[in-house]
Design an enzyme around this catalytic site. Structure first.
Site, PDB file in Angstrom:
ATOM      1  N   SER A   1       0.839  -1.184   0.000  1.00  0.00           N
ATOM      2  CA  SER A   1       0.000   0.000   0.000  1.00  0.00           C
ATOM      3  C   SER A   1       0.885   1.248   0.000  1.00  0.00           C
ATOM      4  O   SER A   1       1.657   1.445  -0.929  1.00  0.00           O
ATOM      5  CB  SER A   1      -0.983  -0.039   1.164  1.00  0.00           C
ATOM      6  OG  SER A   1      -2.020   0.894   0.970  1.00  0.00           O
TER       7      SER A   1
ATOM      8  N   HIS B   1      -7.825  -5.252  -0.964  1.00  0.00           N
ATOM      9  CA  HIS B   1      -6.603  -4.573  -0.524  1.00  0.00           C
ATOM     10  C   HIS B   1      -5.769  -5.427   0.433  1.00  0.00           C
ATOM     11  O   HIS B   1      -4.548  -5.394   0.390  1.00  0.00           O
ATOM     12  CB  HIS B   1      -6.958  -3.239   0.144  1.00  0.00           C
ATOM     13  CG  HIS B   1      -5.804  -2.325   0.331  1.00  0.00           C
ATOM     14  ND1 HIS B   1      -5.136  -1.764  -0.734  1.00  0.00           N
ATOM     15  CD2 HIS B   1      -5.195  -1.869   1.436  1.00  0.00           C
ATOM     16  CE1 HIS B   1      -4.164  -0.993  -0.284  1.00  0.00           C
ATOM     17  NE2 HIS B   1      -4.174  -1.042   1.026  1.00  0.00           N
TER      18      HIS B   1
ATOM     19  N   ASP C   1      -9.651  -4.491  -5.040  1.00  0.00           N
ATOM     20  CA  ASP C   1      -9.071  -3.520  -4.112  1.00  0.00           C
ATOM     21  C   ASP C   1      -9.752  -2.169  -4.296  1.00  0.00           C
ATOM     22  O   ASP C   1      -9.702  -1.584  -5.373  1.00  0.00           O
ATOM     23  CB  ASP C   1      -7.565  -3.402  -4.373  1.00  0.00           C
ATOM     24  CG  ASP C   1      -6.837  -2.609  -3.313  1.00  0.00           C
ATOM     25  OD1 ASP C   1      -7.469  -1.793  -2.614  1.00  0.00           O
ATOM     26  OD2 ASP C   1      -5.619  -2.804  -3.189  1.00  0.00           O
TER      27      ASP C   1
END
Length: 183
Positions: free
Chosen positions: A22, A142, A107
């Site tokens: 991320s 995610h 995601d």
């Protein structure tokens, strides 16, 4: 920090690996661009690599909430700063370390197309023959695919790629003892 660890003998310069996901994936993209020779392999999980384009799109649910952290790119000083480090915007014609980039189709925080277009740009620009793997998990968001043990499968895949790239050979197969049956 990487250079200091190598200089102090804590790491072999030709076997340094880095991983992040991320926003940590953004860091992986930034070091791939700015210090590619310092790393043998980089794992970028759901990397936030197209910072400027994403932050300019206020229709994405998390964008405006993130202005406090990243800045609003509609303000020139924030735009310029984001552009200075954004991995996608700073890909250059140069050698890159081996890269394993993963993303999830579902995601909602870093859409799959962001790492995908970064990988496409890297493939077009890189001057080396190191592997550049893009893995899109068609069932994940995610945080990866749900399931009690799926996370361990993903981690094993990243580690296997990393260990292969730094030259750690797999163990030799264990020979099976021959079995005989009585006539």
């Amino acid at each position: 920090m990487t250079r200091a660890l190598v200089a102090q003998g804590w790491a072999a310069p030709d076997r340094v690996a880095a991983a992040g996901g991320s926003a940590g994936g953004l860091l992986m993209g930034a070091i791939a661009n700015t210090a590619p020779g310092d790393y043998r392999v980089i794992i970028a999980q759901v990397p936030f690599v197209d910072v400027v384009t994403t932050m300019l799109d206020e229709t994405i649910p998390l964008t405006t909430n993130e202005f406090d952290e990243w800045g609003n790119p509609k303000v020139k000083r924030y735009y310029d700063y984001m552009l200075s480090y954004a991995p996608y915007d700073n890909v250059e014609r140069q050698a890159y370390p081996a890269l394993f980039v993963s993303t999830g189709l579902w995601d909602s925080q870093v859409q799959y197309f962001e790492p995908a277009k970064w990988v496409a740009k890297l493939r077009a620009m890189k001057t080396d023959d190191h592997p550049l793997v893009l893995r899109i998990n068609m069932e994940a968001g995610h945080g990866g695919k749900s399931g009690r043990f799926r996370r361990y499968h993903d981690i094993a895949e990243y580690y296997a790629f990393m260990l292969d790239q730094v030259g750690v050979a797999p163990p030799a197969p264990v020979a099976q003892a021959a079995t005989t049956t009585a006539p």
